[in-house]
Motif scaffolding. Structure first.
Motif, PDB file in Angstrom:
ATOM      1  N   MET A   1       0.845  -1.194   0.000  1.00 61.91           N
ATOM      2  CA  MET A   1       0.000   0.000   0.000  1.00 61.91           C
ATOM      3  C   MET A   1       0.881   1.246   0.000  1.00 61.91           C
ATOM      4  O   MET A   1       1.790   1.372   0.817  1.00 61.91           O
ATOM      5  N   ASN A   2       0.619   2.152  -0.932  1.00 66.01           N
ATOM      6  CA  ASN A   2       1.324   3.425  -0.962  1.00 66.01           C
ATOM      7  C   ASN A   2       0.718   4.381   0.060  1.00 66.01           C
ATOM      8  O   ASN A   2      -0.504   4.443   0.216  1.00 66.01           O
ATOM      9  N   LEU A   3       1.594   5.126   0.734  1.00 65.42           N
ATOM     10  CA  LEU A   3       1.132   6.104   1.712  1.00 65.42           C
ATOM     11  C   LEU A   3       1.400   7.505   1.182  1.00 65.42           C
ATOM     12  O   LEU A   3       2.533   7.839   0.832  1.00 65.42           O
ATOM     13  N   SER A   4       0.363   8.324   1.134  1.00 68.71           N
ATOM     14  CA  SER A   4       0.487   9.703   0.667  1.00 68.71           C
ATOM     15  C   SER A   4       0.991  10.589   1.803  1.00 68.71           C
ATOM     16  O   SER A   4       0.982  10.181   2.979  1.00 68.71           O
ATOM     17  N   PRO A   5       1.441  11.810   1.511  1.00 68.58           N
ATOM     18  CA  PRO A   5       1.793  12.737   2.593  1.00 68.58           C
ATOM     19  C   PRO A   5       0.657  12.932   3.594  1.00 68.58           C
ATOM     20  O   PRO A   5       0.910  13.033   4.805  1.00 68.58           O
TER      21      PRO A   5
ATOM     22  N   ARG B   1       0.855  12.173   7.605  1.00 67.05           N
ATOM     23  CA  ARG B   1       0.453  13.142   8.631  1.00 67.05           C
ATOM     24  C   ARG B   1      -0.552  12.518   9.596  1.00 67.05           C
ATOM     25  O   ARG B   1      -0.468  12.708  10.814  1.00 67.05           O
ATOM     26  N   GLN B   2      -1.519  11.794   9.052  1.00 59.55           N
ATOM     27  CA  GLN B   2      -2.531  11.162   9.892  1.00 59.55           C
ATOM     28  C   GLN B   2      -1.906  10.130  10.825  1.00 59.55           C
ATOM     29  O   GLN B   2      -2.247  10.069  12.018  1.00 59.55           O
TER      30      GLN B   2
ATOM     31  N   HIS C   1       8.791  15.108  16.909  1.00 56.61           N
ATOM     32  CA  HIS C   1       8.310  14.238  15.848  1.00 56.61           C
ATOM     33  C   HIS C   1       8.819  14.702  14.498  1.00 56.61           C
ATOM     34  O   HIS C   1       9.231  15.856  14.331  1.00 56.61           O
ATOM     35  N   ALA C   2       8.831  13.774  13.563  1.00 58.47           N
ATOM     36  CA  ALA C   2       9.256  14.069  12.195  1.00 58.47           C
ATOM     37  C   ALA C   2       8.444  13.220  11.239  1.00 58.47           C
ATOM     38  O   ALA C   2       8.021  12.108  11.570  1.00 58.47           O
ATOM     39  N   VAL C   3       8.233  13.761  10.051  1.00 59.27           N
ATOM     40  CA  VAL C   3       7.553  13.044   8.979  1.00 59.27           C
ATOM     41  C   VAL C   3       8.420  13.182   7.736  1.00 59.27           C
ATOM     42  O   VAL C   3       8.851  14.290   7.396  1.00 59.27           O
ATOM     43  N   SER C   4       8.692  12.084   7.085  1.00 55.78           N
ATOM     44  CA  SER C   4       9.592  12.087   5.930  1.00 55.78           C
ATOM     45  C   SER C   4       9.141  13.097   4.881  1.00 55.78           C
ATOM     46  O   SER C   4       8.005  13.063   4.414  1.00 55.78           O
ATOM     47  N   GLY C   5      10.032  14.016   4.541  1.00 53.55           N
ATOM     48  CA  GLY C   5       9.749  15.023   3.538  1.00 53.55           C
ATOM     49  C   GLY C   5       8.983  16.217   4.040  1.00 53.55           C
ATOM     50  O   GLY C   5       8.799  17.196   3.301  1.00 53.55           O
ATOM     51  N   LEU C   6       8.534  16.173   5.299  1.00 56.17           N
ATOM     52  CA  LEU C   6       7.702  17.256   5.841  1.00 56.17           C
ATOM     53  C   LEU C   6       8.325  17.961   7.031  1.00 56.17           C
ATOM     54  O   LEU C   6       7.742  18.895   7.574  1.00 56.17           O
ATOM     55  N   GLY C   7       9.510  17.537   7.456  1.00 54.96           N
ATOM     56  CA  GLY C   7      10.225  18.242   8.501  1.00 54.96           C
ATOM     57  C   GLY C   7      10.188  17.580   9.862  1.00 54.96           C
ATOM     58  O   GLY C   7       9.526  16.567  10.077  1.00 54.96           O
ATOM     59  N   ALA C   8      10.948  18.183  10.789  1.00 49.32           N
ATOM     60  CA  ALA C   8      11.030  17.731  12.176  1.00 49.32           C
ATOM     61  C   ALA C   8      10.524  18.844  13.084  1.00 49.32           C
ATOM     62  O   ALA C   8      10.681  20.037  12.774  1.00 49.32           O
ATOM     63  N   PHE C   9       9.960  18.453  14.234  1.00 50.24           N
ATOM     64  CA  PHE C   9       9.289  19.421  15.102  1.00 50.24           C
ATOM     65  C   PHE C   9       9.534  19.092  16.575  1.00 50.24           C
ATOM     66  O   PHE C   9       9.691  17.915  16.941  1.00 50.24           O
ATOM     67  N   CYS C  10       9.558  20.119  17.375  1.00 46.76           N
ATOM     68  CA  CYS C  10       9.624  19.977  18.830  1.00 46.76           C
ATOM     69  C   CYS C  10       8.424  20.694  19.423  1.00 46.76           C
ATOM     70  O   CYS C  10       8.290  21.926  19.251  1.00 46.76           O
ATOM     71  N   ASP C  11       7.544  19.942  20.066  1.00 47.23           N
ATOM     72  CA  ASP C  11       6.286  20.490  20.584  1.00 47.23           C
ATOM     73  C   ASP C  11       5.548  21.296  19.520  1.00 47.23           C
ATOM     74  O   ASP C  11       4.989  22.365  19.794  1.00 47.23           O
TER      75      ASP C  11
END
Length: 291
Positions: A1-5, A9-10, A138-148
């Motif tokens: 199964m392909n996962l979209s951006p 996120r979900q 948290h981080a999401v591939s291609g969408l960046g990394a985040f702190c709080d």
């Protein structure tokens, strides 16, 4: 199964919610009775508490619907590998309580870690919850990394004039400990720094987060015959590093083998987290002293 951006996120939102809830439960709990597992090569990897299991149960319950909807496999520290990770297109890789030893001792350095990993070993989502500081990374591939929820700087500036080395507690007991420290001090001075500061109290997950938060810094594990940390120890933070300027590789500079078919441990090629490639290339010289 392909996962979209949008799918990623979900899934990241689901993992954040699960990690936060588990982490808050851990923060309000005491270790209770301590048991020992036979897996792993150090005390830190062998201790387990009822809180580890409660955290895992909570996370699996919260992430259950995502497994069905997106046909996800599973690898989690406190249950037997069912090898679904090798046939599913993607799998959850979970450490319900990394750093059980500092948790037992009432010290910082423990965390909840949840990653979504592709079958080829690429980390796509990484979530870390620090129960002590009540912080979420948290981080999401291609969408960046985040702190709080705030973007993590992609080019963090040095926080001091020393090289911070994050290490497992077993670091002090290494046969070549003194030699490694000498080489690390040479690396620090070669970078124009005033010396070395070793932090050896936390688990693997918070050690990696410490690298990102305290540049210039590194965390490494040299190859060895067995043990070496589990896939679940490094998958989430690898995603964080991939979405910043940080480096997350094996000790030879290759990609982390985060879906190793023959084992769930990372001893075969070691691990290296560093704040940038210039530092990582220097630290990789340590492999010449591996035993």
């Amino acid at each position: 199964m392909n996962l979209s951006p949008a799918d990623l996120r979900q899934l990241a939102v689901a993992a954040i919610q699960a990690a936060t809830e588990a982490g808050q439960m851990i923060a309000s709990s005491q270790a209770g009775e301590v048991e020992h597992k036979t897996a792993g090569g150090s005390l830190a990897s062998q201790v387990v508490t009822e809180i580890d299991r409660r955290s895992q149960h909570l996370i699996l319950d919260r992430l259950g619907p995502t497994r069905e909807r997106f046909e996800l496999g599973l690898l989690t520290e406190e249950q037997v590998d069912d090898r679904s990770r090798l046939t599913a297109d993607h799998f959850w890789c979970i450490d319900p309580l990394d750093g059980t030893l500092p948790f037992i001792e009432g010290l910082p350095g423990y965390a909840v870690s949840i990653a979504l990993v592709a079958r080829d070993g690429t980390p796509l989502v990484g979530v870390v919850y620090d129960p002590v500081a009540a912080m979420t990374f948290h981080a999401v591939s291609g969408l960046g990394a985040f702190c709080d929820g705030e973007p993590w700087p992609t080019d963090p500036q040095p926080t001091g004039d020393v090289l911070s080395v994050f290490a497992d507690r077993s670091f002090a007991a290494l046969q070549d400990h003194d030699v490694l420290v000498d080489v690390l001090e040479q690396i620090a001075h070669g970078m124009g720094l005033n010396g070395l500061q070793v932090h050896a109290t936390g688990g693997a997950v918070m050690n990696a987060c410490g690298v990102l938060a305290n540049p210039p810094a590194c965390y490494f594990k040299l190859p060895k015959p067995s043990g070496g940390g589990g896939l679940w120890d490094f998958a989430a933070t690898a995603c964080l590093f991939h979405e910043t300027s940080g480096v997350a590789t094996d000790i030879y500079g290759g990609p982390l083998d985060l879906n190793r078919a023959d084992s769930t441990f990372m001893n075969h090629r070691g691990v290296l987290f560093a704040t940038n490639e210039a530092l990582a290339s220097r630290v990789r010289t340590l492999r010449r002293g591996e035993s």
